[in-house]
Motif scaffolding. Structure first.
Motif, PDB file in Angstrom:
ATOM      1  N   VAL A  43       0.845  -1.202   0.000  1.00  0.00           N
ATOM      2  CA  VAL A  43       0.000   0.000   0.000  1.00  0.00           C
ATOM      3  C   VAL A  43       0.881   1.253   0.000  1.00  0.00           C
ATOM      4  N   THR A  44       0.644   2.116  -0.989  1.00  0.00           N
ATOM      5  CA  THR A  44       1.406   3.363  -1.112  1.00  0.00           C
ATOM      6  C   THR A  44       0.540   4.614  -0.986  1.00  0.00           C
ATOM      7  N   HIS A  45      -0.789   4.462  -1.091  1.00  0.00           N
ATOM      8  CA  HIS A  45      -1.687   5.617  -1.008  1.00  0.00           C
ATOM      9  C   HIS A  45      -2.928   5.245  -0.201  1.00  0.00           C
ATOM     10  N   ILE A  46      -3.247   6.053   0.791  1.00  0.00           N
ATOM     11  CA  ILE A  46      -4.465   5.882   1.587  1.00  0.00           C
ATOM     12  C   ILE A  46      -5.252   7.178   1.489  1.00  0.00           C
ATOM     13  N   GLY A  47      -6.497   7.083   1.039  1.00  0.00           N
ATOM     14  CA  GLY A  47      -7.315   8.253   0.777  1.00  0.00           C
ATOM     15  C   GLY A  47      -7.805   8.960   2.027  1.00  0.00           C
ATOM     16  N   GLU A  48      -8.413  10.099   1.808  1.00  0.00           N
ATOM     17  CA  GLU A  48      -8.914  10.924   2.904  1.00  0.00           C
ATOM     18  C   GLU A  48     -10.051  10.221   3.644  1.00  0.00           C
ATOM     19  N   MET A  49     -10.010  10.329   4.946  1.00  0.00           N
ATOM     20  CA  MET A  49     -11.058   9.814   5.835  1.00  0.00           C
ATOM     21  C   MET A  49     -11.414   8.359   5.514  1.00  0.00           C
ATOM     22  N   ALA A  50     -10.417   7.570   5.166  1.00  0.00           N
ATOM     23  CA  ALA A  50     -10.646   6.182   4.774  1.00  0.00           C
ATOM     24  C   ALA A  50     -11.265   5.361   5.899  1.00  0.00           C
ATOM     25  N   MET A  51     -10.979   5.712   7.153  1.00  0.00           N
ATOM     26  CA  MET A  51     -11.473   4.928   8.290  1.00  0.00           C
ATOM     27  C   MET A  51     -12.451   5.714   9.160  1.00  0.00           C
ATOM     28  N   LEU A  52     -13.099   6.699   8.576  1.00  0.00           N
ATOM     29  CA  LEU A  52     -14.077   7.496   9.320  1.00  0.00           C
ATOM     30  C   LEU A  52     -15.210   6.606   9.837  1.00  0.00           C
ATOM     31  N   SER A  53     -15.586   6.798  11.098  1.00  0.00           N
ATOM     32  CA  SER A  53     -16.695   6.080  11.732  1.00  0.00           C
ATOM     33  C   SER A  53     -16.477   4.571  11.818  1.00  0.00           C
ATOM     34  N   CYS A  54     -15.215   4.155  11.878  1.00  0.00           N
ATOM     35  CA  CYS A  54     -14.921   2.759  12.232  1.00  0.00           C
ATOM     36  C   CYS A  54     -14.915   2.701  13.760  1.00  0.00           C
ATOM     37  N   ASP A  55     -16.102   2.638  14.336  1.00  0.00           N
ATOM     38  CA  ASP A  55     -16.292   2.952  15.755  1.00  0.00           C
ATOM     39  C   ASP A  55     -15.663   1.958  16.716  1.00  0.00           C
ATOM     40  N   SER A  56     -15.377   0.737  16.248  1.00  0.00           N
ATOM     41  CA  SER A  56     -14.806  -0.288  17.131  1.00  0.00           C
ATOM     42  C   SER A  56     -13.318  -0.491  16.902  1.00  0.00           C
ATOM     43  N   LEU A  57     -12.730   0.339  16.081  1.00  0.00           N
ATOM     44  CA  LEU A  57     -11.334   0.157  15.704  1.00  0.00           C
ATOM     45  C   LEU A  57     -10.397   0.406  16.892  1.00  0.00           C
ATOM     46  N   GLU A  58      -9.609  -0.618  17.225  1.00  0.00           N
ATOM     47  CA  GLU A  58      -8.676  -0.543  18.340  1.00  0.00           C
ATOM     48  C   GLU A  58      -7.226  -0.396  17.881  1.00  0.00           C
ATOM     49  N   LYS A  59      -6.958  -0.829  16.652  1.00  0.00           N
ATOM     50  CA  LYS A  59      -5.569  -0.863  16.198  1.00  0.00           C
ATOM     51  C   LYS A  59      -5.523  -0.822  14.679  1.00  0.00           C
ATOM     52  N   VAL A  60      -4.549  -0.079  14.158  1.00  0.00           N
ATOM     53  CA  VAL A  60      -4.206  -0.143  12.737  1.00  0.00           C
ATOM     54  C   VAL A  60      -2.808  -0.741  12.652  1.00  0.00           C
ATOM     55  N   ARG A  61      -2.662  -1.756  11.801  1.00  0.00           N
ATOM     56  CA  ARG A  61      -1.369  -2.423  11.691  1.00  0.00           C
ATOM     57  C   ARG A  61      -0.862  -2.337  10.260  1.00  0.00           C
TER      58      ARG A  61
END
Length: 229
Positions: free
Chosen positions: A160-178
């Motif tokens: 992965v080289t590009h991650i767009g704007e607000m890609a994880m908006l409202s991922c309300d249970s997200l504890e970790k990004v790896r």
């Protein structure tokens, strides 16, 4: 450029002098079945081909850099297998409700892919980690937003080289990004997503357990909604 609504041509090649296809340029055209976009075109703006219901064949060339939101949405006949590797930005819902979107083979773990681009998601109700598939290079704007409310962890491959704007908006249970350590564009530090040199804070997980957070002194930019709960 803008395409006159009165034109009845079924096939159209955009002139090689064109660099930008304007918002709504071809919107709601019911005659076009095939469009060729030359390498000169760098940007396809929002809704440019929205609701071109007969558009079935689309030739996109290397050189294209940005595809705006809803650019090809509701093109129900349009089926694509790949997107140019020169593309570095894809807006929200750019290919929703196309033939490609409706193909189950383009979905994995409730994530919608065209080639090596992750474009959108659908409701995922399981409380579990989710891995972006190997080989993915681009994440579109809002790709996980709203539909991944129960996902606890998102894992990105080294491609992965590009991650767009607000890609994880409202991922309300997200504890970790790896992020895999071999990735040279992004880095995960204690479950928080940054760019490679930790100068941009991209996403602080919405349900991270810690009560306090100290932003690293290397950070110069905080992404939009990066700390939104």
């Amino acid at each position: 450029m803008a395409f006159p609504a009165a034109f009845t041509d079924e096939e159209f090649t955009i002139p090689s002098t064109v660099e930008t296809v304007a918002p709504y340029a071809f919107e709601n055209n019911k005659n076009l079945t095939s469009v060729t976009v030359p390498p000169s075109v760098k940007t396809i703006e929002n809704n440019a081909f929205d609701s071109c219901s007969e558009l079935e064949t689309l030739y996109l060339n290397e050189g294209l850099e940005s595809i705006g939101e809803y650019a090809f949405s509701y093109c129900g006949m349009l089926d694509l297998n790949t997107l140019p590797n020169s593309v570095t930005h894809i807006g929200n819902c750019a290919f929703n409700d196309t033939a490609a979107y409706d193909k189950e083979e383009n979905w994995e773990n409730d994530l919608f892919y065209i080639g090596n681009c992750l474009l959108d998601s659908r409701q995922h109700t399981e409380s579990e980690p989710i891995a972006v598939k190997d080989g993915t290079r681009l994440i579109a704007d809002y790709a996980f937003s709203y539909c991944f409310k129960n996902v606890t962890e998102i894992m990105f491959p080294d491609t992965v080289t590009h991650i767009g704007e607000m890609a994880m908006l409202s991922c309300d249970s997200l504890e970790k990004v790896r992020v895999l350590e071999q990735n040279t564009s992004f880095k995960s530090v204690d479950g928080v997503l940054y760019n490679d040199d930790v100068s941009v804070l991209i996403q602080y997980p919405q349900k991270k357990a810690e009560k306090t957070f100290v932003i690293p002194d290397t950070v110069t930019v905080i992404g939009e909604y990066a700390l939104s709960s």
